[in-house]
Design an enzyme around this catalytic site. Structure first.
Site, PDB file in Angstrom:
ATOM      1  CG  HIS A  67      37.602   4.387  20.321  1.00  0.00           C
ATOM      2  ND1 HIS A  67      36.308   4.840  20.369  1.00  0.00           N
ATOM      3  CD2 HIS A  67      38.356   5.420  20.761  1.00  0.00           C
ATOM      4  CE1 HIS A  67      36.284   6.081  20.812  1.00  0.00           C
ATOM      5  NE2 HIS A  67      37.525   6.452  21.069  1.00  0.00           N
ATOM      6  CD  GLU A 103      34.913   3.590  16.844  1.00  0.00           C
ATOM      7  OE1 GLU A 103      33.909   3.103  16.330  1.00  0.00           O
ATOM      8  OE2 GLU A 103      35.169   3.491  18.060  1.00  0.00           O
ATOM      9  CG  HIS A 142      28.298   3.217  22.155  1.00  0.00           C
ATOM     10  ND1 HIS A 142      28.017   2.709  23.389  1.00  0.00           N
ATOM     11  CD2 HIS A 142      29.584   3.631  22.206  1.00  0.00           C
ATOM     12  CE1 HIS A 142      29.083   2.833  24.155  1.00  0.00           C
ATOM     13  NE2 HIS A 142      30.053   3.375  23.465  1.00  0.00           N
TER      14      HIS A 142
HETATM   15  N1  PXP Z   1      31.183   3.665  18.034  1.00  0.00           N
HETATM   16  C1  PXP Z   1      32.010   4.367  18.827  1.00  0.00           C
HETATM   17  C2  PXP Z   1      32.319   5.775  18.461  1.00  0.00           C
HETATM   18  C3  PXP Z   1      32.585   3.778  19.965  1.00  0.00           C
HETATM   19  O1  PXP Z   1      33.406   4.499  20.742  1.00  0.00           O
HETATM   20  C4  PXP Z   1      32.304   2.441  20.253  1.00  0.00           C
HETATM   21  C5  PXP Z   1      32.941   1.787  21.439  1.00  0.00           C
HETATM   22  O2  PXP Z   1      34.332   1.858  21.317  1.00  0.00           O
HETATM   23  C6  PXP Z   1      31.430   1.741  19.394  1.00  0.00           C
HETATM   24  C7  PXP Z   1      30.874   2.391  18.298  1.00  0.00           C
HETATM   25  C8  PXP Z   1      31.067   0.316  19.622  1.00  0.00           C
HETATM   26  O3  PXP Z   1      30.290   0.229  20.786  1.00  0.00           O
HETATM   27  P1  PXP Z   1      30.031  -1.179  21.471  1.00  0.00           P
HETATM   28  O4  PXP Z   1      31.347  -1.669  21.974  1.00  0.00           O
HETATM   29  O5  PXP Z   1      29.057  -0.864  22.558  1.00  0.00           O
HETATM   30  O6  PXP Z   1      29.460  -2.094  20.426  1.00  0.00           O
END
Ligand code: PXP
Length: 252
Positions: A44, A74, A202
């Site tokens: 990301h 992302e 997330h």
């Molecule tokens: N999905 C998105 C859109 C995110 O921005 C993130 C974090 O960058 C994640 C998933 C993954 O989240 P986590 O790091 O809490 O597992």
């Protein structure tokens, strides 16, 4: 169908950036995850370069191609280019990742904390999604559970949605997972009825993942970073990725 695991390696870059230099090496960490059986790698990149940099994204595109693994980039498609950040669409057009997950995040946010409002963002998303499809990318849109216009994601040309699971993780930690699971399940059902496949991500962890998958069957892919990298400090990346794969195999 077993849900696929895409490991988000942003946190490795955070650690590296805290000291400058090249260690820990993001590409080596991603390679360890893929060697351990992870299906893909997620990054990301943010315009403020606070974790993954554009150069990392290019190196990881090469790595995932060598491994025949999925690469998921992302980011916010509306954020303009900045020094050291070419912008999400130029980067994706250059690299042609397997999947691009569009997220309405901003510089001020600690992390992604909400999904798209299609009433507000739909018109602007439409040509950008078309451009990504021309570049050969699958397109997924980050959405909150309960998004009232979820079917619009299909009209805009997206292939998938990514359910934002942060509120579920918080509810689970408070012993109140049932507060969030029915809304997530209903949103996933509506998305599938509209022809969309469903990803999720997330704050998913080894603690809360199984209950999530049991309540929302048929999730295609989870992207997990923060918890997985934290857990790997104790157990090692290879063992930790293996633990996630066993959860996915048992509950996917
Ligand atoms: N999905 C998105 C859109 C995110 O921005 C993130 C974090 O960058 C994640 C998933 C993954 O989240 P986590 O790091 O809490 O597992």
């Amino acid at each position: 169908m077993t849900c696929r695991l895409s490991v988000n390696v942003n946190k490795i870059a955070v650690l590296r950036n805290s000291r400058g230099g090249q260690d820990p090496d993001v590409v080596a960490a991603a390679a360890a995850c893929l060697d351990a059986g992870a299906h893909g790698i997620t990054v990301h990149p943010r315009p403020d370069r606070r974790h993954i940099h554009a150069e990392d994204v290019r190196a990881l595109a090469r790595l995932t191609a060598q491994h025949g693994a999925e690469f998921n980039i992302e980011g916010n498609p509306f954020a303009p280019p900045r020094a050291g950040y070419p912008g999400l669409l130029p980067l994706c057009s250059e690299l042609g990742p397997t999947q691009v997950t569009l997220v309405p995040d901003g510089d001020g946010q600690l992390t992604s904390d909400h999904g798209f409002d299609f009433g507000r963002d739909g018109e602007r998303l439409l040509p950008l999604i078309a451009e990504l499809k021309v570049a050969g990318c699958r397109v997924s849109l980050f959405v909150d559970a309960g998004n009232p216009l979820i079917e619009r994601a299909a009209d805009l040309g997206a292939d998938r949605i990514e359910l934002y699971t942060g509120p579920y993780a918080a509810a689970f930690a408070a012993g109140q997972a049932q507060r969030e699971l029915p809304r997530l399940a209903e949103t996933a059902r509506r998305a599938r009825d509209a022809g969309l496949a469903v990803n999720a991500g997330h704050d998913l962890s080894q603690l809360n993942l199984a209950a999530f998958l049991d309540a929302i069957p048929g999730v295609q892919e989870v992207s997990i970073g923060h918890a997985l990298i934290g857990e790997a400090l104790y157990a090692g990346l290879t063992a930790t990725v293996g633990s996630y794969l066993r959860i996915l195999a048992a509950h996917g």
